[in-house]
Design an enzyme around this catalytic site. Sequence first.
Site, PDB file in Angstrom:
ATOM      1  N   LYS A 113      17.667   0.892   3.537  1.00  0.00           N
ATOM      2  CA  LYS A 113      17.736   2.344   3.718  1.00  0.00           C
ATOM      3  C   LYS A 113      19.119   2.832   4.128  1.00  0.00           C
ATOM      4  O   LYS A 113      19.456   3.992   3.926  1.00  0.00           O
ATOM      5  CB  LYS A 113      16.700   2.807   4.745  1.00  0.00           C
ATOM      6  CG  LYS A 113      15.274   2.715   4.216  1.00  0.00           C
ATOM      7  CD  LYS A 113      14.310   3.534   5.040  1.00  0.00           C
ATOM      8  CE  LYS A 113      12.943   3.534   4.376  1.00  0.00           C
ATOM      9  NZ  LYS A 113      11.927   4.206   5.167  1.00  0.00           N
ATOM     10  N   LYS A 194       9.849  -2.222  -6.001  1.00  0.00           N
ATOM     11  CA  LYS A 194       8.664  -1.651  -5.364  1.00  0.00           C
ATOM     12  C   LYS A 194       8.461  -0.191  -5.785  1.00  0.00           C
ATOM     13  O   LYS A 194       9.446   0.541  -5.933  1.00  0.00           O
ATOM     14  CB  LYS A 194       8.931  -1.732  -3.856  1.00  0.00           C
ATOM     15  CG  LYS A 194       7.785  -1.474  -2.964  1.00  0.00           C
ATOM     16  CD  LYS A 194       8.211  -1.580  -1.509  1.00  0.00           C
ATOM     17  CE  LYS A 194       9.055  -0.391  -1.079  1.00  0.00           C
ATOM     18  NZ  LYS A 194       9.208  -0.225   0.358  1.00  0.00           N
ATOM     19  N   LYS A 197       8.593   6.056  -2.629  1.00  0.00           N
ATOM     20  CA  LYS A 197       8.679   7.514  -2.475  1.00  0.00           C
ATOM     21  C   LYS A 197      10.072   8.009  -2.820  1.00  0.00           C
ATOM     22  O   LYS A 197      10.252   9.141  -3.235  1.00  0.00           O
ATOM     23  CB  LYS A 197       8.457   7.882  -0.999  1.00  0.00           C
ATOM     24  CG  LYS A 197       7.058   7.787  -0.488  1.00  0.00           C
ATOM     25  CD  LYS A 197       7.079   8.105   1.032  1.00  0.00           C
ATOM     26  CE  LYS A 197       5.792   7.703   1.700  1.00  0.00           C
ATOM     27  NZ  LYS A 197       5.892   7.689   3.165  1.00  0.00           N
TER      28      LYS A 197
END
Length: 329
Positions: A113, A194, A197
């Site tokens: 992130k 993956k 979102k």
Amino acid sequence: MNKKIVFSGIQPSGNLHIGNYIGAVRQWVKGQNDGLNIFCVVDMHAITVPQDPKTLAQKSREISAIILAAGIDPDKSLLFVQSHNPDHANLGWILNCYLSIGQLNRMIQYKEKSDGKKFVSVGLFDYPVLMAADILLYGTTEVPVGDDQKQHVELTRDVAERFNSKYSPTFVLPEPKTPKAGGRVMSLIDPTKKMSKSDPNPNGAVWLLEDPAMARKKIMSAVTDSGSEVKYDWGNKPGISNLLEILNQFSDVSIAELEKKFAGQNYGQFKIAVADVVEKFLVNFQKKYAEISESEELESILKEGAQKAYQISHPKLLGVYKKVGFLGQ
Ligand code: TYM
């Protein structure tokens, strides 16, 4: 044996996809018939990256309605918003003092992130510690999550063990629970990544609130693999294996049986079956979601959830205050 106490959380950021449903919320619903079950919309985690305030509040309400529409029953489970119980931040601060920077530096999700970002908040780095506080406040025995959160639950166990051995047994060591299939639902356009979102390409994910006809199109155009056999083989057929897991989760038919069923059929026929179950699920789910999100009951469910959560967490927090030597009031 310890009573089963389940805690899990979900961030009110972005849109929820079928990976969140399969990896987490569906497991919560399946397990809520015994023990104590606590589910939390983690708005304090969401602000570790920039959020628009109005949207964040709307999303907290939306995600709460999604969780209820998915089948979380407020008569069986507690549902609340993290910022409604101040104990989470208070315990989070204390736990910060029992984990090292080196331990947090090893967190894979933090690396992913923060990678390439100009501004990385201290909160993003500290995120797993707040998550540990969420879990440890309630004597949690099980944490149903997708694969990507397992490392954070391991860290939670580490900090609990350190605290317990420094003082005296205080925290229960929780176990992560990931589903056998569906713990990591992959992107429809790149099955080596993956479903996420934050994927900039919206075709990689099926969103829980999107038009079911659009979801159907996305499944039909999902990337598949070379060959023509419907086989569960992550090494050689990640696209088909991902779709098999999705079909398994929405139909409750085992992967072995699905392989038999589709033997001799081509990818197109198989994809129609996957698209059918996903579309049907979304139609039913969205009907329930519309009813719940319009009802005024949602606010009282969240309020009651937070009050009950506080009744459980606060004695635990006061016990921790005493152990670390905070002056009692
Ligand atoms: P979040 O909001 O990113 O995701 C919510 C849940 O969805 C799972 N998930 C997936 N499962 C399968 N396939 C995927 N592609 C996929 N993507 C996401 C996640 O593993 C998660 O279970 N840190 C947590 C929220 C949290 C929490 C907690 C969870 C805060 N405190 C305490 C458990 C206990 C998170 O960011 O989840």
